[in-house]
Design a protein around this motif. Structure first.
Motif, PDB file in Angstrom:
ATOM      1  N   ILE A  60     -15.301-134.175   3.622  1.00  0.00           N
ATOM      2  CA  ILE A  60     -15.738-133.692   5.180  1.00  0.00           C
ATOM      3  C   ILE A  60     -17.054-133.742   5.498  1.00  0.00           C
ATOM      4  N   SER A  61     -18.031-134.854   6.192  1.00  0.00           N
ATOM      5  CA  SER A  61     -19.163-134.976   6.607  1.00  0.00           C
ATOM      6  C   SER A  61     -19.997-133.932   7.160  1.00  0.00           C
ATOM      7  N   ALA A  62     -21.015-133.955   7.257  1.00  0.00           N
ATOM      8  CA  ALA A  62     -21.978-132.710   7.937  1.00  0.00           C
ATOM      9  C   ALA A  62     -22.046-132.689   9.114  1.00  0.00           C
ATOM     10  N   LYS A  63     -21.052-134.361   9.985  1.00  0.00           N
ATOM     11  CA  LYS A  63     -21.003-133.761  11.510  1.00  0.00           C
ATOM     12  C   LYS A  63     -19.482-133.287  11.698  1.00  0.00           C
ATOM     13  N   ASN A  64     -19.168-132.530  11.247  1.00  0.00           N
ATOM     14  CA  ASN A  64     -17.969-132.334  11.248  1.00  0.00           C
ATOM     15  C   ASN A  64     -16.652-133.123  10.936  1.00  0.00           C
ATOM     16  N   ALA A 101      -6.176-127.973  10.525  1.00  0.00           N
ATOM     17  CA  ALA A 101      -6.109-126.901  10.710  1.00  0.00           C
ATOM     18  C   ALA A 101      -6.097-125.741   8.858  1.00  0.00           C
ATOM     19  N   ALA A 102      -6.195-127.042   8.129  1.00  0.00           N
ATOM     20  CA  ALA A 102      -6.162-126.465   6.623  1.00  0.00           C
ATOM     21  C   ALA A 102      -8.075-126.912   6.514  1.00  0.00           C
ATOM     22  N   ALA A 103      -8.968-127.269   7.098  1.00  0.00           N
ATOM     23  CA  ALA A 103      -9.935-127.191   6.876  1.00  0.00           C
ATOM     24  C   ALA A 103     -10.891-125.557   7.680  1.00  0.00           C
ATOM     25  N   ALA A 104     -10.328-125.671   8.830  1.00  0.00           N
ATOM     26  CA  ALA A 104     -10.962-124.145   8.842  1.00  0.00           C
ATOM     27  C   ALA A 104     -10.767-122.726   8.590  1.00  0.00           C
ATOM     28  N   MET A 105      -9.612-123.284   7.816  1.00  0.00           N
ATOM     29  CA  MET A 105      -8.897-122.034   7.403  1.00  0.00           C
ATOM     30  C   MET A 105      -9.639-121.969   5.698  1.00  0.00           C
ATOM     31  N   ALA A 106     -10.096-123.075   5.078  1.00  0.00           N
ATOM     32  CA  ALA A 106     -10.518-122.950   4.148  1.00  0.00           C
ATOM     33  C   ALA A 106     -12.364-122.857   4.332  1.00  0.00           C
ATOM     34  N   GLY A 107     -12.822-123.121   5.707  1.00  0.00           N
ATOM     35  CA  GLY A 107     -14.029-122.197   6.443  1.00  0.00           C
ATOM     36  C   GLY A 107     -14.921-123.604   5.522  1.00  0.00           C
ATOM     37  N   LEU A 108     -13.969-125.042   5.164  1.00  0.00           N
ATOM     38  CA  LEU A 108     -14.962-125.439   4.956  1.00  0.00           C
ATOM     39  C   LEU A 108     -15.877-126.305   6.356  1.00  0.00           C
ATOM     40  N   LEU A 164      -8.896-123.586  16.998  1.00  0.00           N
ATOM     41  CA  LEU A 164      -8.717-123.692  15.749  1.00  0.00           C
ATOM     42  C   LEU A 164      -8.524-122.557  14.785  1.00  0.00           C
ATOM     43  N   GLU A 165      -7.534-122.452  13.617  1.00  0.00           N
ATOM     44  CA  GLU A 165      -7.194-121.581  13.165  1.00  0.00           C
ATOM     45  C   GLU A 165      -8.592-120.866  11.875  1.00  0.00           C
ATOM     46  N   THR A 166      -8.607-119.745  11.999  1.00  0.00           N
ATOM     47  CA  THR A 166      -9.957-119.028  11.664  1.00  0.00           C
ATOM     48  C   THR A 166      -9.454-119.112   9.907  1.00  0.00           C
ATOM     49  N   ALA A 167     -10.761-118.828   9.643  1.00  0.00           N
ATOM     50  CA  ALA A 167     -10.473-118.984   7.942  1.00  0.00           C
ATOM     51  C   ALA A 167     -10.010-118.054   7.167  1.00  0.00           C
ATOM     52  N   THR A 168      -9.808-117.740   6.185  1.00  0.00           N
ATOM     53  CA  THR A 168      -9.050-116.785   5.515  1.00  0.00           C
ATOM     54  C   THR A 168      -8.721-116.978   4.191  1.00  0.00           C
ATOM     55  N   ILE A 170      -7.410-129.443   2.673  1.00  0.00           N
ATOM     56  CA  ILE A 170      -6.344-130.427   3.444  1.00  0.00           C
ATOM     57  C   ILE A 170      -5.503-131.986   2.930  1.00  0.00           C
ATOM     58  N   VAL A 171      -5.926-132.107   1.228  1.00  0.00           N
ATOM     59  CA  VAL A 171      -4.811-132.674   0.639  1.00  0.00           C
ATOM     60  C   VAL A 171      -3.634-131.855  -0.116  1.00  0.00           C
ATOM     61  N   ALA A 172      -4.142-130.619  -0.053  1.00  0.00           N
ATOM     62  CA  ALA A 172      -2.273-130.058  -0.443  1.00  0.00           C
ATOM     63  C   ALA A 172      -1.857-129.645   0.855  1.00  0.00           C
TER      64      ALA A 172
END
Length: 318
Positions: free
Chosen positions: A125-129, A162-169, A57-61, A94-96
């Protein structure tokens, strides 16, 4: 830019990409350039032959860009390549990213997308990723074969995660899944080819074996050295690079060549980086896996055109 089956020239591809961009307002797909983008090459089946076996995964930024994965031809297959695009300030991340994937054009004209602009798009996003994407059926209206359909769905999965990971979600310690609803329902057959019955994860075999992340295509730099960053995999743990001068829009004779190691070692997908100090001018940078079975053979070629323009002029003092 990749070197696979015979493709139109870069100028023609760039013109096609610019023309496609003008269709945004009508909701037409932005990435299709010709019939080759709707079918897998005749020498390849629906399954990829990539060397990649893991897809980190991408890292949060906190950067002002969003990740978007595109499709691209390489050798006899089609793989996923990532770009970073300017981020809209109001949209959920994610939508963006997904909206950009479905409506905007890649910066590299060799990349493409078969998605069309949806009339409705949402994500949660659910609590179960588990990321749930709900998109309208008009996004799937392009006619493609099974191989491209499979990769287009993977493109959505990669872009959303990727969008979720970079946003730290999402929790990076567990594998995120993507559940795709179409008009609020499960079980839709994407592009008439791929059933969306169950949540999906990243398929590493669909990642490009080599791609240049930076510099971006058609970028201009005013300082040296020029740093080249990317990701790749190789049976030997090394990749080959070449630098060719671009004249009248075409890459000419190779002026420099060399190798770069992938620090993770043989058969491990990971980052690479090297510096170049050529004379000023416009160049095509290529990175690829050397094919030992064929003299001069290249596998997974990715290329970018970059201009080295020298120092920026110093503003005059008032």
């Amino acid at each position: 830019m990749r070197r696979g089956p015979a493709r139109p020239g870069r100028r023609a591809r760039l013109a096609a990409a610019l023309a496609a961009a003008s269709l945004l307002a009508t909701g037409c797909t932005t990435g299709i350039r010709n019939h080759d983008d709707t079918v897998m090459p005749t020498t390849a089946g629906a399954q990829s032959t990539s060397l990649v076996t893991s897809a980190p995964l991408e890292t949060a930024t906190a950067g002002q860009t969003i990740p978007v994965y595109w499709l691209g031809h390489s050798d006899s297959s089609v793989y996923l390549y990532r770009e970073f695009l300017a981020s809209p300030t109001t949209d959920e991340p994610i939508v963006a990213s997904l909206e950009a994937m479905m409506t905007r054009s890649p910066k590299d004209p060799d990349y493409f997308s078969v998605w069309k602009k949806p009339s409705r798009l949402g994500a949660s996003i659910s609590a179960k990723n588990v990321i749930t994407v709900d998109v309208s059926s008009d996004a799937f209206s392009q006619t493609v074969d099974a191989g491209i359909a499979q990769r287009a769905v993977a493109q959505l999965v990669y872009t959303a995660t990727a969008a979720a990971a970079m946003a730290g979600l999402i929790n990076p310690d567990s594998t995120p899944q993507v559940s795709v609803l179409v008009d609020g329902h499960t079980g839709y057959k994407a592009f008439g080819q791929v059933s969306l019955d169950n949540p999906q994860t990243r398929d590493p075999s669909l990642l490009a074996p080599v791609w240049i992340i930076d510099p971006g295509n058609d970028s201009t730099y005013h300082a040296l050295p020029l740093k080249v960053d990317g990701q790749g995999i190789s049976p030997t743990g090394s990749l080959t690079w070449s630098l060719a001068k671009v004249v009248d829009g075409k890459a000419g004779r190779v002026q420099q060549t060399g190798t770069v190691k992938i620090p993770k070692g043989p058969d491990q997908f990971g980052p690479f980086s090297f510096n170049l100090v050529p004379p000023l001018g416009t160049y095509e940078i290529s990175v690829f896996i050397t094919d030992p079975s064929a003299p001069g053979g290249k596998v997974g070629v990715d290329s970018k055109v970059v201009t080295l323009a020298g120092p920026s002029p110093t503003p005059a003092r008032k």
